[in-house]
Motif scaffolding. Structure first.
Motif, PDB file in Angstrom:
ATOM      1  N   SER A 152       6.153  -3.747  -6.588  1.00  0.00           N
ATOM      2  CA  SER A 152       4.990  -4.072  -7.405  1.00  0.00           C
ATOM      3  C   SER A 152       3.687  -3.998  -6.610  1.00  0.00           C
ATOM      4  O   SER A 152       3.651  -4.208  -5.399  1.00  0.00           O
ATOM      5  N   ASN A 153       2.639  -3.661  -7.336  1.00  0.00           N
ATOM      6  CA  ASN A 153       1.277  -3.570  -6.802  1.00  0.00           C
ATOM      7  C   ASN A 153       1.134  -2.541  -5.684  1.00  0.00           C
ATOM      8  O   ASN A 153       0.486  -2.791  -4.667  1.00  0.00           O
ATOM      9  N   ASN A 154       1.748  -1.384  -5.870  1.00  0.00           N
ATOM     10  CA  ASN A 154       1.614  -0.279  -4.931  1.00  0.00           C
ATOM     11  C   ASN A 154       1.152   0.971  -5.683  1.00  0.00           C
ATOM     12  O   ASN A 154       1.588   1.213  -6.798  1.00  0.00           O
ATOM     13  N   PRO A 155       0.300   1.782  -5.059  1.00  0.00           N
ATOM     14  CA  PRO A 155      -0.174   3.011  -5.700  1.00  0.00           C
ATOM     15  C   PRO A 155       0.829   4.159  -5.505  1.00  0.00           C
ATOM     16  O   PRO A 155       0.590   5.090  -4.742  1.00  0.00           O
ATOM     17  N   LEU A 156       1.958   4.084  -6.194  1.00  0.00           N
ATOM     18  CA  LEU A 156       3.021   5.063  -5.996  1.00  0.00           C
ATOM     19  C   LEU A 156       2.675   6.452  -6.541  1.00  0.00           C
ATOM     20  O   LEU A 156       3.212   7.437  -6.067  1.00  0.00           O
ATOM     21  N   LYS A 192      10.326  10.039  -7.933  1.00  0.00           N
ATOM     22  CA  LYS A 192      11.331   9.832  -6.882  1.00  0.00           C
ATOM     23  C   LYS A 192      12.088   8.539  -7.121  1.00  0.00           C
ATOM     24  O   LYS A 192      13.317   8.483  -6.932  1.00  0.00           O
ATOM     25  N   LEU A 193      11.406   7.506  -7.548  1.00  0.00           N
ATOM     26  CA  LEU A 193      12.043   6.239  -7.856  1.00  0.00           C
ATOM     27  C   LEU A 193      13.024   6.408  -9.018  1.00  0.00           C
ATOM     28  O   LEU A 193      14.148   5.919  -8.962  1.00  0.00           O
ATOM     29  N   MET A 200       7.124   6.444  -0.648  1.00  0.00           N
ATOM     30  CA  MET A 200       8.171   6.308  -1.659  1.00  0.00           C
ATOM     31  C   MET A 200       9.203   7.409  -1.514  1.00  0.00           C
ATOM     32  O   MET A 200      10.399   7.168  -1.659  1.00  0.00           O
ATOM     33  N   LEU A 201       8.763   8.608  -1.198  1.00  0.00           N
ATOM     34  CA  LEU A 201       9.692   9.721  -0.970  1.00  0.00           C
ATOM     35  C   LEU A 201      10.620   9.406   0.188  1.00  0.00           C
ATOM     36  O   LEU A 201      11.833   9.584   0.092  1.00  0.00           O
ATOM     37  N   GLY A 216       0.811  -1.206   0.000  1.00  0.00           N
ATOM     38  CA  GLY A 216       0.000   0.000   0.000  1.00  0.00           C
ATOM     39  C   GLY A 216       0.844   1.255   0.000  1.00  0.00           C
ATOM     40  O   GLY A 216       0.365   2.341   0.305  1.00  0.00           O
ATOM     41  N   MET A 217       2.126   1.104  -0.340  1.00  0.00           N
ATOM     42  CA  MET A 217       3.045   2.242  -0.358  1.00  0.00           C
ATOM     43  C   MET A 217       2.558   3.294  -1.348  1.00  0.00           C
ATOM     44  O   MET A 217       2.314   3.010  -2.511  1.00  0.00           O
ATOM     45  N   GLY A 218       2.405   4.500  -0.865  1.00  0.00           N
ATOM     46  CA  GLY A 218       1.989   5.611  -1.704  1.00  0.00           C
ATOM     47  C   GLY A 218       3.152   6.559  -1.949  1.00  0.00           C
ATOM     48  O   GLY A 218       4.298   6.275  -1.588  1.00  0.00           O
TER      49      GLY A 218
END
Length: 82
Positions: A66-70, A77-78, A47-48, A41-43
């Motif tokens: 994978s499968n995270n709403p970044l 940022k990635l 991620m920042l 669930g990482m948003g």
């Protein structure tokens, strides 16, 4: 060192405490070569935080997000990280 499902307690992954503990751990530049954060669930805000700490990590080779709403800001940022 691998951080994956074996180390992560998926029930607590959406809590602020989980992310704070992970960030504090990554600040120490541990010898983590594999970090599995899929389906957490990482948003964008998480991620920042992760990207900021991973910029100085010299060990990480594989990062599974994978499968995270970044979101677009998380993806940017990635991209800056690599």
């Amino acid at each position: 060192m691998r951080i994956d499902d074996h180390y992560l307690n998926r029930r607590n992954v959406r809590s602020g405490a989980f992310w704070n503990n992970l960030i504090n751990f990554l600040k120490t530049n541990p010898p983590v070569t594999y970090l599995n954060l899929k389906d957490t669930g990482m948003g964008p805000s998480q991620m920042l935080w992760i990207a900021t700490e991973l910029k100085t990590n010299t060990h990480l080779q594989i990062l599974d997000l994978s499968n995270n709403p970044l979101g677009s800001s998380g993806i940017i940022k990635l991209a800056e990280l690599i």
